[in-house]
Design an enzyme around this catalytic site. Structure first.
Site, mmCIF file in Angstrom:
data_model
loop_
_atom_site.group_PDB
_atom_site.id
_atom_site.type_symbol
_atom_site.label_atom_id
_atom_site.label_comp_id
_atom_site.label_asym_id
_atom_site.label_seq_id
_atom_site.Cartn_x
_atom_site.Cartn_y
_atom_site.Cartn_z
ATOM 1 N N GLU A 177 -0.610 4.818 -0.360
ATOM 2 C CA GLU A 177 -1.420 6.038 -0.549
ATOM 3 C C GLU A 177 -0.577 7.268 -0.234
ATOM 4 O O GLU A 177 0.297 7.230 0.627
ATOM 5 C CB GLU A 177 -2.651 5.992 0.356
ATOM 6 C CG GLU A 177 -3.708 5.072 -0.194
ATOM 7 C CD GLU A 177 -4.897 4.922 0.723
ATOM 8 O OE1 GLU A 177 -5.196 5.871 1.470
ATOM 9 O OE2 GLU A 177 -5.514 3.847 0.689
ATOM 10 N N ASP A 223 -7.371 14.987 -23.436
ATOM 11 C CA ASP A 223 -7.331 13.546 -23.183
ATOM 12 C C ASP A 223 -6.673 12.895 -24.400
ATOM 13 O O ASP A 223 -7.288 12.756 -25.453
ATOM 14 C CB ASP A 223 -8.773 13.051 -22.990
ATOM 15 C CG ASP A 223 -8.847 11.558 -22.746
ATOM 16 O OD1 ASP A 223 -7.857 10.859 -22.991
ATOM 17 O OD2 ASP A 223 -9.935 11.099 -22.322
ATOM 18 N N THR A 243 -4.181 7.224 -21.080
ATOM 19 C CA THR A 243 -3.953 5.861 -20.609
ATOM 20 C C THR A 243 -2.531 5.499 -21.031
ATOM 21 O O THR A 243 -1.907 6.205 -21.821
ATOM 22 C CB THR A 243 -4.936 4.859 -21.244
ATOM 23 O OG1 THR A 243 -4.896 5.026 -22.652
ATOM 24 C CG2 THR A 243 -6.348 5.063 -20.733
ATOM 25 N N TYR A 249 0.847 -1.201 0.000
ATOM 26 C CA TYR A 249 0.000 0.000 0.000
ATOM 27 C C TYR A 249 0.879 1.246 0.000
ATOM 28 O O TYR A 249 1.895 1.274 0.709
ATOM 29 C CB TYR A 249 -0.900 0.030 1.250
ATOM 30 C CG TYR A 249 -2.357 -0.138 0.894
ATOM 31 C CD1 TYR A 249 -2.969 0.725 -0.024
ATOM 32 C CD2 TYR A 249 -3.125 -1.158 1.451
ATOM 33 C CE1 TYR A 249 -4.292 0.562 -0.364
ATOM 34 C CE2 TYR A 249 -4.457 -1.320 1.110
ATOM 35 C CZ TYR A 249 -5.037 -0.455 0.199
ATOM 36 O OH TYR A 249 -6.341 -0.598 -0.145
ATOM 37 N N LYS A 297 -2.664 1.977 -24.658
ATOM 38 C CA LYS A 297 -3.204 1.959 -26.024
ATOM 39 C C LYS A 297 -2.024 2.076 -26.999
ATOM 40 O O LYS A 297 -1.168 1.204 -27.014
ATOM 41 C CB LYS A 297 -4.234 3.070 -26.183
ATOM 42 C CG LYS A 297 -5.452 2.872 -25.260
ATOM 43 C CD LYS A 297 -6.542 3.878 -25.510
ATOM 44 C CE LYS A 297 -7.792 3.550 -24.724
ATOM 45 N NZ LYS A 297 -7.926 4.322 -23.498
ATOM 46 N N ARG A 351 -1.815 -1.610 -18.518
ATOM 47 C CA ARG A 351 -3.111 -0.935 -18.384
ATOM 48 C C ARG A 351 -3.004 0.081 -17.249
ATOM 49 O O ARG A 351 -2.599 -0.274 -16.144
ATOM 50 C CB ARG A 351 -4.207 -1.933 -18.040
ATOM 51 C CG ARG A 351 -4.429 -2.983 -19.084
ATOM 52 C CD ARG A 351 -5.744 -3.671 -18.855
ATOM 53 N NE ARG A 351 -6.799 -2.755 -19.220
ATOM 54 C CZ ARG A 351 -7.247 -2.605 -20.457
ATOM 55 N NH1 ARG A 351 -6.749 -3.317 -21.440
ATOM 56 N NH2 ARG A 351 -8.209 -1.742 -20.721
#
Ligand code: DSN
Length: 478
Positions: free
Chosen positions: A66, A241, A270, A64, A273, A279
């Site tokens: 954060e 975007d 992203t 983790y 692509k 991903r």
């Protein structure tokens, strides 16, 4: 890395998986076999390198983290800090961006972080002043109410879904269409092209806080200098975007005014692509937004996926090579071959062609909906996705189009002649497919009848090309 190392690493990993849940190992083998045997033309998909894929399968998944580099809500994040810093550094260099945030789990997450940071940066509110002074506890109920009102009353102007925009660009049913008062711009009804004067007129009238540029299904390049001019004239933040074409930016196919990064206040993307990484998502920003974007987790996002951030760093290292630039150019060249292949066979393309990585085939002239076309093509081993065309009479579910992209098959090594053949095969399938009927005998938008023998002959021709350009050549699973 040699073929035998990759083969033995994956074979052994599958054995380990099979010892716990054999059906998952089997599905994983089958997925490779299916991807190897089909023509993957989904414009948003690709094949990441073994190095990128392997980087995702490690113990970084267990941590983790954060918060952000050097400012975590958990102890023991020193190695995650190394990974996140390196991924961000590679991203800044690759795109020439002042600031990069590599935590978003997807493109939608990246857009939500961008919206959050624009609101947090641009909306005057007592909440923000106190938050920045670290006095959130002093907020009164009235402060919170003011914040809700001010955050909830901002305006966003984005490209409509049927013109090629994304759901998160203000599509009403999407959260972006609910968190903002929204309006949408489309494309010229005659040409299907962006009309910058029309966008400017709409922006002048609507006065958005956020002007969103970028697309998921527009087969042309955008002049981001013009979009920035429009944003500046109306005092809007320009958010771009570039999820679909980030690989073409990284590969220096889109340069000058076609490269959004220097023009946008915030650019989102992203990473899987045309950029061919794992991903995931990413936000690039000008300095003024950096502090707010940095609060993306935990204000907007759950804990970062450290194993994916590591894979992003590997993918960005790949994307800064001349090989990647050559790959990016071939994506665009191949899209032109595909488009020409359709046009010479009389098919209709939205905007009449392409100058990026995708073509949008209007299948109504074949008497089919997008859904029927997509299904018939899948029967013949051609994997696509149905997509709306501008002012689509069949709506966003059935649609009248099929979107086709070249990034994945270009990775396999397909070139001009193969993409011409791909167009031939698709036209063969669609010319030999008839719309079906409903159970009651009426016209159906979903059922279809594919002519006898078509799937077999198309699959055979595809297999010849696919065999010539194997996916992960040298990867042999034992
Ligand atoms: N799913 C992506 C695409 O196919 O374009 C965008 O959300």
């Amino acid at each position: 890395m040699t073929d035998s190392l990759i083969s033995s690493a994956y074979s052994q990993a599958l054995e380990v998986i099979a010892s716990v849940e054999p059906r998952i190992a089997e599905a994983t083998r089958q997925e490779l076999a299916d991807q190897r045997a089909s023509l993957k033309l989904i414009a948003s998909e690709n094949y990441a390198s073994p190095a990128v894929l392997m980087t995702m399968g490690t113990w970084f998944s267990d941590k983790y983290a954060e918060g952000t580099v050097g400012h975590r809500f958990y102890a023991g994040c020193q190695n995650v800090d190394t990974v996140e810093s390196l991924a961000a550094e590679h991203a800044r260099e690759l795109f020439g961006a002042p600031y990069a945030y590599v935590q978003p789990h997807s493109g939608i997450d990246a857009n939500l972080v961008a919206f959050w940071s624009i609101l947090a940066n641009k909306v005057e509110s007592p909440y923000l002043q106190k938050m920045q002074a670290k006095n959130v506890n002093e907020l009164s109920e009235a402060d919170w109410e003011t914040l809700r009102h001010e955050f909830g009353n901002q305006r966003l102007l984005g490209m409509s879904l049927d013109a090629g925009g994304h759901l998160t660009h203000g599509f009403r049913p999407n959260i972006s269409g609910k968190m903002f008062h929204q309006q949408q711009y489309g494309t010229d009804p005659e040409t299907g092209l962006l009309d910058y004067d029309a966008v400017a007129a709409k922006a002048r009238e609507f006065k958005p806080l956020v002007l969103v540029a970028g697309y998921s299904a527009y087969p042309r390049r955008v002049n981001f200098a013009k979009m920035r001019e429009i944003a500046d004239e109306v005092g809007a933040v320009l958010m771009v975007d570039m999820a679909h074409f980030a690989g073409l930016v990284a590969g220096k196919v889109f340069t000058g005014e076609e490269n959004p990064v220097p023009y946008a206040h915030i650019t989102t993307t992203t990473t899987h692509k045309s950029l061919r990484g794992p991903r995931g998502g990413m936000v690039l920003a000008q300095e003024e937004f950096a502090a707010d974007v940095d609060r993306g987790c935990p204000m907007v996002l759950g804990g970062p996926l450290s194993h994916v951030m590591a894979a992003k760093a590997v993918a960005f290292a790949e994307a800064r090579t001349t090989e990647f630039q050559d790959y990016a150019q071939r994506i665009a060249d191949n899209a032109k071959s595909l488009a020409d292949g359709f046009l010479t066979r009389g098919a209709n393309l939205v905007t009449g062609g392409t100058d990026n990585h995708l073509v949008l085939l209007d299948v109504s002239s074949f008497g089919l909906t997008g859904r029927q076309a997509e299904s018939a093509l899948l029967d013949a081993g051609v994997v696509t996705n149905r997509n709306s065309v501008p002012s689509d009479p069949n709506g966003a579910w059935y649609t009248s189009g099929v979107r086709l992209g070249t990034p994945a098959l270009t990775t396999r090594g397909f070139g001009h002649d193969e993409f011409d053949t791909v167009a031939e095969l698709i036209v063969d399938v669609l010319s030999n497919t008839e719309a079906g009927t409903t159970k009651a005998g009426g016209p159906s938008k979903a059922s279809y009848v594919l002519g006898d023998g078509v799937a077999d002959r198309v699959t055979k021709r595809s297999a010849e090309m696919l065999d010539k350009h194997p996916l992960y050549p040298g990867l042999v699973l034992s």
